[in-house]
Motif scaffolding. Structure first.
Motif, mmCIF file in Angstrom:
data_model
loop_
_atom_site.group_PDB
_atom_site.id
_atom_site.type_symbol
_atom_site.label_atom_id
_atom_site.label_comp_id
_atom_site.label_asym_id
_atom_site.label_seq_id
_atom_site.Cartn_x
_atom_site.Cartn_y
_atom_site.Cartn_z
ATOM 1 N N ALA A 164 50.635 11.319 -3.788
ATOM 2 C CA ALA A 164 51.652 11.250 -2.735
ATOM 3 C C ALA A 164 53.050 11.367 -3.320
ATOM 4 N N LYS A 165 53.270 10.770 -4.468
ATOM 5 C CA LYS A 165 54.591 10.820 -5.099
ATOM 6 C C LYS A 165 54.882 12.191 -5.706
ATOM 7 N N LEU A 166 53.853 12.981 -5.952
ATOM 8 C CA LEU A 166 54.060 14.342 -6.458
ATOM 9 C C LEU A 166 54.478 15.312 -5.349
ATOM 10 N N ARG A 167 54.412 14.851 -4.121
ATOM 11 C CA ARG A 167 54.799 15.675 -2.962
ATOM 12 C C ARG A 167 54.079 17.031 -2.984
ATOM 13 N N LEU A 168 52.788 16.956 -2.819
ATOM 14 C CA LEU A 168 51.948 18.160 -2.807
ATOM 15 C C LEU A 168 51.957 18.741 -1.396
ATOM 16 N N ASP A 169 53.065 19.395 -1.051
ATOM 17 C CA ASP A 169 53.329 19.788 0.323
ATOM 18 C C ASP A 169 52.839 21.185 0.683
ATOM 19 N N ARG A 170 52.203 21.871 -0.257
ATOM 20 C CA ARG A 170 51.665 23.206 0.046
ATOM 21 C C ARG A 170 50.562 23.524 -0.963
ATOM 22 N N PRO A 171 49.593 24.353 -0.572
ATOM 23 C CA PRO A 171 48.496 24.694 -1.493
ATOM 24 C C PRO A 171 48.988 25.600 -2.615
ATOM 25 N N GLY A 172 48.239 25.576 -3.707
ATOM 26 C CA GLY A 172 48.512 26.487 -4.818
ATOM 27 C C GLY A 172 49.582 26.041 -5.778
ATOM 28 N N LEU A 173 50.105 24.824 -5.641
ATOM 29 C CA LEU A 173 51.114 24.340 -6.582
ATOM 30 C C LEU A 173 50.520 24.227 -7.981
ATOM 31 N N SER A 174 51.281 24.608 -8.991
ATOM 32 C CA SER A 174 50.835 24.460 -10.379
ATOM 33 C C SER A 174 51.204 23.067 -10.874
ATOM 34 N N VAL A 175 50.221 22.379 -11.433
ATOM 35 C CA VAL A 175 50.397 20.997 -11.873
ATOM 36 C C VAL A 175 50.021 20.885 -13.349
ATOM 37 N N LEU A 176 50.884 20.266 -14.129
ATOM 38 C CA LEU A 176 50.598 19.961 -15.523
ATOM 39 C C LEU A 176 50.287 18.473 -15.635
ATOM 40 N N ASP A 177 49.107 18.153 -16.159
ATOM 41 C CA ASP A 177 48.670 16.766 -16.356
ATOM 42 C C ASP A 177 48.699 16.479 -17.854
ATOM 43 N N ILE A 178 49.710 15.740 -18.309
ATOM 44 C CA ILE A 178 49.875 15.430 -19.734
ATOM 45 C C ILE A 178 49.103 14.151 -20.041
ATOM 46 N N GLY A 179 48.030 14.280 -20.792
ATOM 47 C CA GLY A 179 47.158 13.150 -21.061
ATOM 48 C C GLY A 179 46.127 13.028 -19.956
ATOM 49 N N SER A 180 45.291 14.051 -19.820
ATOM 50 C CA SER A 180 44.414 14.183 -18.643
ATOM 51 C C SER A 180 43.137 13.360 -18.728
ATOM 52 N N GLY A 181 42.915 12.654 -19.837
ATOM 53 C CA GLY A 181 41.747 11.791 -19.931
ATOM 54 C C GLY A 181 40.452 12.541 -19.758
ATOM 55 N N TRP A 182 39.554 11.962 -18.967
ATOM 56 C CA TRP A 182 38.261 12.598 -18.701
ATOM 57 C C TRP A 182 38.306 13.489 -17.459
ATOM 58 N N GLY A 183 39.514 13.800 -16.997
ATOM 59 C CA GLY A 183 39.667 14.824 -15.976
ATOM 60 C C GLY A 183 39.718 14.363 -14.542
ATOM 61 N N GLY A 184 39.567 13.078 -14.276
ATOM 62 C CA GLY A 184 39.446 12.612 -12.899
ATOM 63 C C GLY A 184 40.647 12.921 -12.024
#
Length: 410
Positions: A164-184
């Motif tokens: 919610a805080k990332l404001r995913l307001d439209r499909p197809g947004l590119s997201v970088l997850d730094i320290g992605s763990g086991w992927g969840g």
């Protein structure tokens, strides 16, 4: 009794009885909880007097300190309640000052060293983590919207709160997850918001499982997990998220970290940093934790994080402090670990079990009594990257929760 020199000055709340190597006992403090510990040799008494923050955990690991009345958690909680008195002790104060002075060296984490530090903890047996984490292997602070929620629900709600805080307001947004763990989290963002996720980890074990999970979920076309350091990545992303990784960055590398976030973030992008912190001024890392659990790790004060962000030119658009959420998370982990202790012992040995008991119980106490907390810091390159009020966060969470609640009601 050598240890009496320490405990007599420290224990004010609760009752601690200490039995020394000669069988002599002495009681300190008054009231609840009531705990009895036995020290099995005189060398342990001397070590506790000279450097208790390191040698207390080592003594428990090696069986040279045992708890005879109460539990290890009771003992550590008693210590945590008296932490103010502990810090006033001249010997502890001396070690704290030395720790702060050595912190730049202890947390110096160039790429090669960062990978070794990650392997020390995160490349342990996958079965170990299955024995105490939730089914999604979320190894960071959960978000308890209700105190009776299960660990699984609280970890799901944590992912939703972050999204919610990332404001995913439209499909197809590119997201970088730094320290992605086991992927969840990456899989959640791809599945829930139709995002294109790039996840970074330095753990061989994590990358293998993350890629396997993406393939089984049919999301390998939308989630790309890489065995890569964040400093080596190029390109721009609409959103950047980092959960439970900043504790491993090291204070000397904070400018590098936030410059990377700034340079990788799109002009109208949003970033969310989720990290353990402390409510008091900058300090050092507990020497036992640094030696045995998280080499190179450090939990920062907000003052030292914000000072770097200010110099980087990023906007801090939101900060939330999660206080007892991690204490409740660690309680759930500790209870699950203890319920599966025999299976952990089959994987490793008794000393390993005692080390992890001390780790989980000690960390829970630190969040209940010793000023540890979690902060979520939202960042942007532009001040208009997010709406003027925080309503969009709550609205997104409620919209995502509605279908789940409808299914539960059927």
């Amino acid at each position: 009794m050598l240890a009496a020199l320490l405990f007599r000055q420290v224990v004010r709340e609760g009752t601690l009885t200490v039995v020394d190597a000669a069988g002599k006992s002495e009681t300190f403090g008054r009231g609840e909880p009531r705990v009895t510990v036995r020290l099995h040799d005189r060398a342990t008494e001397y070590k506790l007097l000279t450097n208790p923050k390191l040698h207390l955990g080592e003594a428990y690991m090696d069986g040279r300190l045992t708890v005879e009345d109460g539990s290890l958690y009771d003992f550590l909680e008693l210590a945590g309640r008296n932490v103010v008195n502990v810090e006033q002790h001249p010997l502890w104060g001396m070690f704290d000052r030395v720790g702060r002075a050595l912190r730049p060296i202890q947390t110096f984490n160039p790429v090669s060293r960062a990978r070794r530090n990650v392997a020390h903890h995160y490349d342990l047996s996958g079965e170990l983590y299955d024995l105490f984490l939730d089914s999604d292997r979320q190894y960071s602070c959960a978000y308890f919207t209700h105190p009776d929620n299960t660990l699984e629900q609280a970890q799901h709600d944590k992912k939703r709160h972050i999204a919610a805080k990332l404001r995913l307001d439209r499909p197809g947004l590119s997201v970088l997850d730094i320290g992605s763990g086991w992927g969840g989290l990456g899989l959640y963002l791809a599945n829930t918001a139709d995002a294109q996720v790039t996840g970074l980890t330095l753990s061989d074990e994590q990358i293998k499982l993350s890629r396997e999970r993406a393939r089984k979920a049919g999301l390998d076309g939308r989630v790309d997990f890489k065995l890569e350091d964040y400093r080596n990545l190029s390109g721009r992303f609409d959103r950047i998220v980092s959960v439970g990784m900043f504790e491993h960055v090291g204070t000397a590398h904070y400018p590098e970290f936030f410059r990377t976030v700034r340079d990788r973030l799109a002009d109208d992008g949003v970033a969310l940093l989720h990290s353990i912190g402390r409510m008091d001024p900058p300090g050092g890392t507990n020497p036992w934790l640094r030696k045995y659990i998280f080499p190179g790790g450090y939990t920062p004060a907000l003052s030292e994080v914000l000072a770097v962000v200010e110099r980087t030119g990023l906007w801090v658009t939101d900060i939330e402090i999660l206080r007892l959420h991690y204490a409740e998370t660690l309680r759930a982990w500790r209870e699950r670990f203890m319920a599966n202790r025999d299976r952990v012992k089959d994987l490793y040995d008794e000393r390993f079990c005692r080390m992890w008991e001390f780790y989980l119980a000690g960390c829970e106490v630190s969040f209940r009594h010793m000023g540890q907390m979690v902060f979520q810091m939202q960042l942007a390159r532009r001040q208009d990257a997010v709406p003027l009020t925080r309503d969009y966060i709550t609205d997104w969470e409620r919209a995502q929760a509605a279908p789940q609640e409808a299914v539960a009601a059927e």
